[in-house]
Design a protein around this motif. Structure first.
Motif, PDB file in Angstrom:
ATOM      1  N   MET A   1       0.802  -1.215   0.000  1.00  0.00           N
ATOM      2  CA  MET A   1       0.000   0.000   0.000  1.00  0.00           C
ATOM      3  C   MET A   1       0.843   1.277   0.000  1.00  0.00           C
ATOM      4  O   MET A   1       0.298   2.380  -0.068  1.00  0.00           O
ATOM      5  CB  MET A   1      -0.951  -0.003   1.203  1.00  0.00           C
ATOM      6  CG  MET A   1      -1.979  -1.128   1.162  1.00  0.00           C
ATOM      7  SD  MET A   1      -2.924  -1.155  -0.389  1.00  0.00           S
ATOM      8  CE  MET A   1      -3.931  -2.612  -0.123  1.00  0.00           C
ATOM      9  N   ALA A   2       2.160   1.121   0.045  1.00  0.00           N
ATOM     10  CA  ALA A   2       3.029   2.280  -0.157  1.00  0.00           C
ATOM     11  C   ALA A   2       2.852   2.853  -1.558  1.00  0.00           C
ATOM     12  O   ALA A   2       3.412   3.907  -1.882  1.00  0.00           O
ATOM     13  CB  ALA A   2       4.490   1.902   0.086  1.00  0.00           C
ATOM     14  N   SER A   3       2.042   2.184  -2.385  1.00  0.00           N
ATOM     15  CA  SER A   3       1.696   2.727  -3.701  1.00  0.00           C
ATOM     16  C   SER A   3       1.074   4.113  -3.599  1.00  0.00           C
ATOM     17  O   SER A   3       1.133   4.901  -4.552  1.00  0.00           O
ATOM     18  CB  SER A   3       0.712   1.788  -4.410  1.00  0.00           C
ATOM     19  OG  SER A   3      -0.479   1.631  -3.644  1.00  0.00           O
ATOM     20  N   ILE A   4       0.501   4.436  -2.450  1.00  0.00           N
ATOM     21  CA  ILE A   4      -0.105   5.756  -2.278  1.00  0.00           C
ATOM     22  C   ILE A   4       0.941   6.860  -2.371  1.00  0.00           C
ATOM     23  O   ILE A   4       0.625   8.007  -2.712  1.00  0.00           O
ATOM     24  CB  ILE A   4      -0.888   5.830  -0.945  1.00  0.00           C
ATOM     25  CG1 ILE A   4      -1.894   6.989  -0.967  1.00  0.00           C
ATOM     26  CG2 ILE A   4       0.046   5.920   0.259  1.00  0.00           C
ATOM     27  CD1 ILE A   4      -2.857   6.985   0.196  1.00  0.00           C
ATOM     28  N   VAL A   5       2.207   6.541  -2.088  1.00  0.00           N
ATOM     29  CA  VAL A   5       3.292   7.517  -2.233  1.00  0.00           C
ATOM     30  C   VAL A   5       3.340   8.020  -3.673  1.00  0.00           C
ATOM     31  O   VAL A   5       3.440   9.224  -3.928  1.00  0.00           O
ATOM     32  CB  VAL A   5       4.645   6.898  -1.823  1.00  0.00           C
ATOM     33  CG1 VAL A   5       5.805   7.800  -2.244  1.00  0.00           C
ATOM     34  CG2 VAL A   5       4.679   6.645  -0.319  1.00  0.00           C
ATOM     35  N   THR A   6       3.271   7.092  -4.626  1.00  0.00           N
ATOM     36  CA  THR A   6       3.278   7.480  -6.035  1.00  0.00           C
ATOM     37  C   THR A   6       2.027   8.275  -6.371  1.00  0.00           C
ATOM     38  O   THR A   6       2.062   9.181  -7.203  1.00  0.00           O
ATOM     39  CB  THR A   6       3.382   6.236  -6.925  1.00  0.00           C
ATOM     40  OG1 THR A   6       4.518   5.463  -6.525  1.00  0.00           O
ATOM     41  CG2 THR A   6       3.527   6.617  -8.393  1.00  0.00           C
ATOM     42  N   GLY A   7       0.907   7.943  -5.722  1.00  0.00           N
ATOM     43  CA  GLY A   7      -0.298   8.730  -5.930  1.00  0.00           C
ATOM     44  C   GLY A   7      -0.129  10.168  -5.484  1.00  0.00           C
ATOM     45  O   GLY A   7      -0.495  11.105  -6.199  1.00  0.00           O
TER      46      GLY A   7
ATOM     47  N   ALA B   1       8.720   2.426   0.599  1.00  0.00           N
ATOM     48  CA  ALA B   1       8.457   3.838   0.330  1.00  0.00           C
ATOM     49  C   ALA B   1       9.693   4.536  -0.225  1.00  0.00           C
ATOM     50  O   ALA B   1       9.593   5.364  -1.144  1.00  0.00           O
ATOM     51  CB  ALA B   1       7.991   4.529   1.607  1.00  0.00           C
ATOM     52  N   VAL B   2      10.849   4.219   0.321  1.00  0.00           N
ATOM     53  CA  VAL B   2      12.096   4.814  -0.178  1.00  0.00           C
ATOM     54  C   VAL B   2      12.317   4.419  -1.629  1.00  0.00           C
ATOM     55  O   VAL B   2      12.728   5.234  -2.468  1.00  0.00           O
ATOM     56  CB  VAL B   2      13.282   4.404   0.708  1.00  0.00           C
ATOM     57  CG1 VAL B   2      14.604   4.812   0.068  1.00  0.00           C
ATOM     58  CG2 VAL B   2      13.155   5.041   2.094  1.00  0.00           C
TER      59      VAL B   2
END
Length: 602
Positions: A193-199, A251-252
């Motif tokens: 769910m760190a995909s939200i970083v790209t969002g 995330a990094v």
């Protein structure tokens, strides 16, 4: 209210960028980032560098303060909003602060931070998405990335350019009051769910509606003993690395621009002063090149005594914190850090490194070229498109836990009775970090309550009766829905060291419904699993709705079968509170295991 012309915003920004000169040569926007940072650092005084490392609460500064002290950042704490709390007022406020920053000799723009943790949740009528625990139940990184993008658009229109999200904690004890800020109890789920970083950030920081993301809280805040908020993480390094570090690594790898340090301790040492965790692991081993920010007054907790000291200031900076959130005592922080540098206890190399990281992110974000709110995005705040996305996310987050005799889906043309304190309360279903820090019950913002959603989804001419406490029901109804659970809370107020069950009012409401003899479906609105094993045999159906946010019709979509339930538990559901902590693979027998979730057979 007149909107600023976007082209005017761009011209002002370019003027600001071209005004940075070294020996008469402009630091043009097309030069490499490193070169622009080098030229800026060469021009900056110590006081300017200290100002860049300081983040103050917007209510604790004036425009003159920003210019005089060369402040690098402001934030709105939970509930800190302009009056009136409208998107336009936010844009006016942040633009005013930005003009004060651009009045400084080097015209370095501010970076403005907000806790946009489930949508732009400080702003009235913004889209409020499900809290992270519900998003974890969707198992859909693509959906979560889209939510990050929608949030970034709403934030961009109102002026801030930095969100203190996502929370990548791995919640290991449901007594913890921030459990709902976690995507789940296993590291692989939070990592996905760190995909939200790209969002939030986009594929590159300088894209349209790109805001800086923050991976928080580094590291281990979900693993404290007893689920104690801001407590101690008594784990071996191997366990810390196995359970709590992987989401930050993810995330990094996605290029997250900032990392926020946790209030918690690791084996008795506060993370805000932990050089091994911050510098050796995060910056060197994980190769994190962004900026490290403290939590709200976080440096003040290093010695366990109220009021930050010179030792706490130098310890935190030398440990690797680049920007310090000192909401109200920011002047004393600047004076203290200056004295520590002048005494040689904080090396200039550390100050320059912090400034390099801060300035790099400001340049990469395009703040020098576009320092003001992009008001072309104001129309996205609470837009129909974003609310439709939130409704879809709500439906995907619902976890069907019990469905005796296929009581669900409900017939759309049936006679239905709805009850419970959370059925018609937008504040309760949105939870904490909504308009205010702790959240609040009632009509705090615009949205569709679960009751509204049920009424809108039921067939025309059908009967939907509502009674908050369940009085008035009789055997003529085909089914009853009890929407019960928790009221809003956030950190400090949310820990549950004792009982974790439904309150007496909820239990009384459900019993009134049961006494009518009609099938009863319980919809739990909560930020964590609740202790309901003793009550469950009395219920015909059970749906975990988590904290769905403003789009309650997504709950109704699942109740009526417009959408099939696909959510899976992101956490293990206890048989009793005495089992806490309970997690996948620990040998305990749960009521429902991690990953459990039913769907409809028809």
């Amino acid at each position: 209210m007149m909107h600023r012309n976007p082209s005017r915003t761009l011209v002002l920004g370019v003027t600001a960028a071209l005004a940075l000169t070294t020996g008469g040569a402009a630091v043009a926007a097309d030069r490499p980032v490193r070169d622009r940072v080098d030229r800026l650092l060469a021009r900056m005084t110590l006081d300017e560098k200290l100002g860049q490392m300081t983040q103050a609460e917007r209510q604790a500064v004036t425009a003159d303060d920003i210019t005089r002290y060369r402040l690098g950042s402001l934030l709105s704490g939970g509930g800190s909003a302009p009056s009136p709390n409208t998107p336009e007022s936010w844009a006016d406020m942040t633009d005013g602060f930005q003009r004060a920053a651009l009045a400084t000799p080097n015209k370095i723009p501010l970076i403005y931070g907000v806790d946009a943790v489930h949508g732009h949740n400080n702003v009235v009528n913004a889209t409020i998405f499900p809290h992270n625990i519900g998003l974890g139940a969707t198992r859909d990184p693509g959906l979560v990335r889209g939510i990050g993008r929608a949030t970034a658009e709403e934030v961009t229109g109102t002026g801030p350019d930095w969100t203190f999200a996502p929370c990548l904690c791995v919640a290991r004890n449901d007594r913890w009051g921030r459990t709902y800020e976690s995507f789940g109890e296993v590291p692989e789920l939070a990592s996905a769910m760190a995909s939200i970083v790209t969002g939030f950030q986009g594929e590159r920081l300088n894209g349209r509606a790109s805001i800086l993301a923050t991976a928080k809280h580094y590291v281990g805040d979900g693993g404290t003993t007893g689920g104690d908020d801001q407590g101690d993480v008594d784990l071996s390094e191997a366990e810390l690395r196995k359970i709590h570090l992987p989401p930050f690594r993810a995330a990094v790898r996605r290029g997250v621009g900032s990392v926020m340090i946790s209030y918690s301790s690791w084996k008795g040492v506060k993370a805000h002063g932990h050089k091994y965790l911050i510098t050796d692991i995060l910056k060197k081993e994980l190769r994190f090149s962004g900026l490290v920010v403290s939590d709200w007054n976080g440096i003040d907790q290093i010695d366990g005594k109220p009021g930050f000291t010179a030792e706490e200031v130098r310890t935190s900076i030398n440990a690797g914190i680049d920007m310090v959130m000192v909401p109200h005592e920011w002047k004393r922080f600047i004076d203290t850090l200056r004295a520590e540098v002048q005494a040689g206890r904080v090396p200039m190399k550390r100050i320059d490194d912090a400034n390099r990281r801060i300035l790099t992110k400001k340049i990469e974000l395009g703040l020098f070229e576009r320092p003001f709110a992009d008001r072309s995005y104001l129309k996205t705040v609470g837009s129909a498109e974003h609310r439709a996305l939130a409704r879809r996310a709500v439906a995907r987050s619902q976890v069907l836990l019990k469905n005796d005799r296929d009581v669900l889906p409900l017939a759309r043309d049936g006679k239905l009775f709805v009850a419970g304190k959370n059925a018609d309360d937008i504040g309760n279903q949105s939870g904490g970090w909504t308009i205010t820090w702790q959240g609040a019950s009632g009509a705090t913002t615009r949205g569709t309550t679960i009751l509204d959603g049920i009424r809108q989804t039921a067939a025309p001419g059908s009967t939907v009766t509502y009674s908050k406490d369940g009085t008035g029901i009789d055997s003529s109804y085909k089914a009853a829905v009890a929407v019960v659970g928790e009221k809003p809370y956030a950190e400090f107020e949310g820990d549950r060291p004792g009982a974790m069950g439904l309150d007496a009012d909820d239990l009384g409401t459900i019993e009134r419904l049961r006494a009518s003899g009609v099938p009863v479906v319980v919809v739990l609105v909560s930020g964590r699993p609740l202790d309901i094993a003793a009550e469950l045999p009395k219920w015909n159906g059970l749906v975990a709705s988590w904290l769905p946010g403003t789009e309650g019709r997504g709950v109704a979509d699942v109740l009526f079968g417009v959408s099939r339930p696909t959510g899976k538990l992101p956490v293990t559901w206890m048989r009793s509170a005495e089992q806490q902590p309970i997690n996948r693979g620990d040998g305990q027998t749960p009521l429902f295991p991690y990953g459990y979730g039913l769907t409809y057979r028809r």
